[in-house]
Scaffold this active site. Structure first.
Site, PDB file in Angstrom:
ATOM      1  N   SER A   8       0.762  -1.197  -0.026  1.00 44.46           N
ATOM      2  CA  SER A   8      -0.523   0.197   0.290  1.00 44.46           C
ATOM      3  C   SER A   8       0.689   1.513   0.403  1.00 44.46           C
ATOM      4  CB  SER A   8      -1.070  -0.248   1.164  1.00 44.46           C
ATOM      5  OG  SER A   8      -1.856   1.387   1.567  1.00 44.46           O
ATOM      6  N   HIS A  31      -1.388  -1.825  -4.804  1.00 41.80           N
ATOM      7  CA  HIS A  31      -2.651  -1.148  -3.931  1.00 41.80           C
ATOM      8  C   HIS A  31      -2.856   0.353  -3.376  1.00 41.80           C
ATOM      9  CE1 HIS A  31      -6.120  -2.499  -0.882  1.00 41.80           C
ATOM     10  NE2 HIS A  31      -5.613  -0.996  -0.401  1.00 41.80           N
ATOM     11  N   ASP A  33      -5.120   3.670  -2.018  1.00 37.64           N
ATOM     12  CA  ASP A  33      -6.058   3.636  -0.972  1.00 37.64           C
ATOM     13  C   ASP A  33      -6.541   5.360  -1.299  1.00 37.64           C
ATOM     14  OD1 ASP A  33      -5.879   1.656   0.990  1.00 37.64           O
ATOM     15  OD2 ASP A  33      -3.966   2.521   1.096  1.00 37.64           O
ATOM     16  N   MET A  35      -9.213   8.034  -0.573  1.00 33.63           N
ATOM     17  CA  MET A  35     -10.155   8.007   0.483  1.00 33.63           C
ATOM     18  C   MET A  35     -10.803   9.723   0.388  1.00 33.63           C
ATOM     19  SD  MET A  35      -8.224   7.016   3.783  1.00 33.63           S
ATOM     20  CE  MET A  35      -6.700   5.149   4.057  1.00 33.63           C
ATOM     21  N   HIS A  64      -8.748   0.525  -4.173  1.00 33.06           N
ATOM     22  CA  HIS A  64      -9.407   0.132  -2.883  1.00 33.06           C
ATOM     23  C   HIS A  64      -9.875   1.436  -2.393  1.00 33.06           C
ATOM     24  CE1 HIS A  64      -9.445  -0.322   1.399  1.00 33.06           C
ATOM     25  NE2 HIS A  64     -10.372   0.028   1.372  1.00 33.06           N
ATOM     26  N   MET A  66     -12.725   3.910  -0.873  1.00 30.80           N
ATOM     27  CA  MET A  66     -12.999   3.966   0.613  1.00 30.80           C
ATOM     28  C   MET A  66     -13.593   5.545   0.720  1.00 30.80           C
ATOM     29  SD  MET A  66     -10.054   2.939   3.000  1.00 30.80           S
ATOM     30  CE  MET A  66      -8.856   3.044   1.403  1.00 30.80           C
ATOM     31  N   MET A 135     -11.873  -6.568   5.664  1.00 25.14           N
ATOM     32  CA  MET A 135     -11.075  -4.962   6.410  1.00 25.14           C
ATOM     33  C   MET A 135     -10.041  -6.094   7.342  1.00 25.14           C
ATOM     34  SD  MET A 135      -9.823  -2.834   3.760  1.00 25.14           S
ATOM     35  CE  MET A 135      -9.245  -2.177   5.771  1.00 25.14           C
ATOM     36  N   PHE A 141      -6.926   4.542   7.540  1.00 27.38           N
ATOM     37  CA  PHE A 141      -5.363   4.661   7.865  1.00 27.38           C
ATOM     38  C   PHE A 141      -4.481   3.479   7.934  1.00 27.38           C
ATOM     39  CE2 PHE A 141      -7.958   7.957  10.011  1.00 27.38           C
ATOM     40  CZ  PHE A 141      -7.575   8.531   9.963  1.00 27.38           C
ATOM     41  N   GLY A 143      -1.250   1.428   9.582  1.00 24.26           N
ATOM     42  CA  GLY A 143      -0.188   1.732  11.016  1.00 24.26           C
ATOM     43  C   GLY A 143      -1.496   0.537  11.898  1.00 24.26           C
ATOM     44  N   ASP A 173      -6.370  -6.516   4.416  1.00 22.83           N
ATOM     45  CA  ASP A 173      -5.724  -5.058   4.307  1.00 22.83           C
ATOM     46  C   ASP A 173      -5.953  -4.880   5.918  1.00 22.83           C
ATOM     47  OD1 ASP A 173      -4.908  -2.816   3.742  1.00 22.83           O
ATOM     48  OD2 ASP A 173      -6.197  -2.282   2.844  1.00 22.83           O
ATOM     49  N   GLY A 174      -4.788  -3.732   6.525  1.00 17.42           N
ATOM     50  CA  GLY A 174      -4.328  -3.624   7.442  1.00 17.42           C
ATOM     51  C   GLY A 174      -3.918  -4.752   8.513  1.00 17.42           C
ATOM     52  N   GLY A 175      -2.646  -4.123   8.951  1.00 16.81           N
ATOM     53  CA  GLY A 175      -2.216  -5.107  10.361  1.00 16.81           C
ATOM     54  C   GLY A 175      -1.421  -5.909   9.683  1.00 16.81           C
ATOM     55  N   GLY A 195       0.935  -2.196   4.164  1.00 16.66           N
ATOM     56  CA  GLY A 195       1.480  -0.795   3.815  1.00 16.66           C
ATOM     57  C   GLY A 195       2.993  -0.858   4.610  1.00 16.66           C
ATOM     58  N   SER A 196       2.694  -0.460   6.351  1.00 19.42           N
ATOM     59  CA  SER A 196       3.709  -0.166   7.036  1.00 19.42           C
ATOM     60  C   SER A 196       4.932  -1.033   6.754  1.00 19.42           C
ATOM     61  CB  SER A 196       3.163   0.349   8.198  1.00 19.42           C
ATOM     62  OG  SER A 196       2.302  -0.399   8.955  1.00 19.42           O
TER      63      SER A 196
HETATM   64  C1  DX5 Z   1      -6.389   1.417   5.476  1.00 17.96           C
HETATM   65  C2  DX5 Z   1      -5.708   0.859   4.216  1.00 17.96           C
HETATM   66  C3  DX5 Z   1      -4.824   0.069   4.457  1.00 17.96           C
HETATM   67  C4  DX5 Z   1      -3.118   0.842   5.266  1.00 17.96           C
HETATM   68  C5  DX5 Z   1      -2.734  -0.264   5.059  1.00 17.96           C
HETATM   69  O1  DX5 Z   1      -7.372   2.036   5.709  1.00 17.96           O
HETATM   70  O2  DX5 Z   1      -7.052   0.588   3.488  1.00 17.96           O
HETATM   71  O3  DX5 Z   1      -4.109  -0.087   2.331  1.00 17.96           O
HETATM   72  O4  DX5 Z   1      -1.853   0.433   3.751  1.00 17.96           O
HETATM   73  O5  DX5 Z   1      -1.723   0.091   6.482  1.00 17.96           O
HETATM   74  P1  DX5 Z   1      -0.852  -1.335   7.087  1.00 17.96           P
HETATM   75  O6  DX5 Z   1      -0.224  -1.879   6.025  1.00 17.96           O
HETATM   76  O7  DX5 Z   1      -0.348   0.236   7.641  1.00 17.96           O
HETATM   77  O8  DX5 Z   1      -1.834  -1.408   8.222  1.00 17.96           O
HETATM   78 ZN    ZN Z   2      -6.559  -0.636   1.189  1.00 19.61          ZN
END
Ligand code: DX5
Ligand code: ZN
Length: 220
Positions: A8, A31, A33, A35, A64, A66, A135, A141, A143, A173-175, A195-196
């Site tokens: 991401s 990926h 995002d 928003m 993605h 949102m 999700m 966000f 991280g 997606d997420g963590g 992402g992170s």
């Molecule tokens: C959050 C995004 C993710 C985000 C994931 O709403 O959809 O794609 O970048 O970030 P990490 O991998 O750091 O949780």
């Molecule tokens: Zn995403």
């Protein structure tokens, strides 16, 4: 397809996007995002940026969305060059119509479920989708901490897909990181957004490969 990794760019340096994208060219997807500050309390980028990213990215774009009103906007992202477009079930008026529009435009059609949305809402319509995004954090966000409770949704989807004798891609997606990806792979997930974990690594391209290898070994 085996295990696929989609870094991401939310965790990338937005002032140097092209070089940040090339840094993860071992990935299967990029990926992106999107928003809108309404569906989620954060604002990122939109159509003109996605269009340019699609032109310079060595990997296909996994958008993605949102955003509110995906019924109108999701097909526009397919036209902008995204090979896969994910919209949120919670924002959609007619999820099946959106999926059909996306496929007609040549994109993969994907629907996302927020943590509070049960998987039941789409089980009767799985044939309309190429991928479901479960999700594993509240969208908005990077991280945040991975939500292991979501794994029951992943396994329900995997069983439903197997029972229908097709292969639905299941994305989380997420963590997602080295300490969580194996749990998802065992539950039946096969497309991993990170992402992170990727952009925070000393060698992002190598981290993509390490994550994919962990997922593949956990599934086998
Ligand atoms: C959050 C995004 C993710 C985000 C994931 O709403 O959809 O794609 O970048 O970030 P990490 O991998 O750091 O949780
Ligand atoms: Zn995403």
């Amino acid at each position: 397809m085996g295990m696929q990794i989609a870094p991401s760019i939310l965790s990338a340096d937005f002032a140097n996007l092209e070089s940040e994208i090339v840094k993860v060219d071992t990935a299967d997807w990029l990926h992106v995002d999107v928003m809108d500050g309404h569906f989620v309390p954060n604002l990122t980028l939109g159509l003109p940026v996605v269009e340019r990213i699609a032109e310079v990215s060595p990997m296909p774009i996994d958008a993605h969305l949102m955003i509110e009103n995906p019924d109108h906007w999701a097909p526009r992202y397919a036209e902008a060059g995204a090979a896969s477009v994910t919209f949120h079930y919670e924002a959609a008026k007619d999820p099946r119509a959106i999926a059909r529009d996306l496929r007609r435009l040549g994109a993969r059609a994907s629907v996302a479920l927020k943590p509070g949305t049960p998987v039941d809402v789409i089980l009767d319509d799985l044939v309309e989708f190429d991928m479901v995004l479960v999700m594993t954090v509240e969208p908005g966000f990077g991280g945040q901490a991975f939500m292991p409770d979501m794994m029951s949704k992943v396994s329900t989807l995997r069983h439903a897909s197997d029972a229908a004798d097709r292969h639905l891609w299941i994305q989380t997606d997420g963590g997602i990181a080295r300490d969580t990806i194996e749990t998802v792979a065992r539950a039946g997930g096969d497309v991993f957004v990170a992402g992170s974990a990727v952009y925070g690594a000393a060698d992002p391209a190598a981290e993509v490969n390490a994550l994919r290898a962990l997922a593949a070994a956990a599934r086998a």
